[in-house]
Design a protein around this motif. Sequence first.
Motif, short mmCIF file in Angstrom:
data_model
loop_
_atom_site.label_atom_id
_atom_site.label_comp_id
_atom_site.label_asym_id
_atom_site.label_seq_id
_atom_site.Cartn_x
_atom_site.Cartn_y
_atom_site.Cartn_z
N ARG A 1 37.38 41.21 36.59
CA ARG A 1 37.84 42.47 35.39
C ARG A 1 39.51 42.54 36.87
NH1 ARG A 1 36.23 47.56 39.26
NH2 ARG A 1 37.98 46.95 40.96
N MET A 2 40.23 42.55 35.45
CA MET A 2 41.96 42.37 36.22
C MET A 2 42.10 43.17 35.18
SD MET A 2 44.86 39.36 34.76
CE MET A 2 43.97 37.76 36.05
N ALA A 3 44.09 44.04 36.53
CA ALA A 3 44.03 45.09 36.48
C ALA A 3 45.61 45.13 36.71
CB ALA A 3 43.70 46.40 37.37
N LEU A 4 46.01 45.88 36.62
CA LEU A 4 47.81 45.52 36.60
C LEU A 4 48.55 47.03 36.83
CD1 LEU A 4 50.84 44.42 36.48
CD2 LEU A 4 50.33 44.61 33.59
N SER A 5 49.30 47.37 37.87
CA SER A 5 49.52 48.60 38.67
C SER A 5 50.85 48.18 37.90
CB SER A 5 49.09 48.38 39.10
OG SER A 5 50.27 49.50 40.15
N HIS A 6 51.94 48.82 37.10
CA HIS A 6 52.53 48.79 36.41
C HIS A 6 53.89 49.15 37.07
CE1 HIS A 6 52.20 46.86 32.39
NE2 HIS A 6 50.95 47.41 32.28
#
Length: 380
Positions: free
Chosen positions: A76-81
């Motif tokens: 699971r990969m998540a990007l906090s912009h």
Amino acid sequence: MKKQALILAVLLPFLAKGQSSNFTLTGKIGHLNAPAKVYIDYMDFKDNGGNHEDSATVVNGTFTFSGNINGVGTARMALSHNGEGKQYAVYVGDVIYFYFGKEKVVISSKDSLSNAVFTGSKVYNEFVAYNREIGGTIMELTKNANLAYNAATPEQQKDSLFMAGLNKQFHDKVAERAKNQLLFARKHPASDFALVGLSEGLTFEKRPEELQPIFAGLSESLRNSKKGKDVDMRIKSITLTTKGAKAPVFKMNDVDGNPVSLASLKGKLVLLEFWASWCSPCRAENPNLKKQYELYKSKGFEILAVSLDKDKAKWKEAIAQDGLPWLHVSDLKGWGNEAGALYGITAVPAGFLIDKEGKIIGNDLRGEKLNAKLAELLGQ
């Protein structure tokens, strides 16, 4: 000589670290910079080598992760912009789920992870082909359901019959996907995704007489993997935990380290409730459980709550915050909880209503359904 030995001693950890990495995940997402940050959780899905977490600050759109897996990894990969943090990124923001191998994978997009293209990964290409064959990912089905809802007129959105129709369409597609997953496992018994399909599909298919032959048809390496053994146990647990079956007994420690046995509760109507401090739906049900417990505890009703927590402090804190007066146990192994494995738990909340003779008389009763059943059994 001593100087050389010292230099070697300093370098060895770095050399070992470099040699231990057998995959890299390199990202290029537009031209983002700090405070943008990427978070990843991954594990070897067959060998269960433990969950790994990492994070990286994005510099001119780029980031890199590396590590070691034994076989195929699930991530699971998540990007906090804008630097909102991991929890926001995972549950509200830009997040993707994928599989990868011992490869140099490149993830690229002009604007987001959700629009990213993967290159350099044979495993990811197999993952895409698998999803195409079974009818898409759950995230895709959910996205399409949301699009259908948003495309409806305000009047339609208020129409209970229309909304029931949309809901039925979604659940029909989910059920069809589950059937396709089992079909995939039959057709591709040596594919890693046969095990993925069987593992996910058996959540919806509750007939062990159909599931067991599919599992037996998988390749020996898949059956003997950690994931394979877990799936085999879950199939067997369906038989063990069907309505009318004798509830499998276990013993586990409470918050003070004292052993509590399910067998010791024979003679009472028991709700065996699997939950966790981090599970919002579980905790949302607690006020109703408290009300029912107060109504019926004097009539022989008991709740045995098994927590899938790993952190004892958070487990105890949740019990105190929610004011839960019933029995609580945990082995603090998270999803590896031994009672959870015995009962085939893959999601929480999950519950089993057990009669005074120790037989299962209900599965996943909660809210008004639980209340009605308790009133029927104890409300006289």
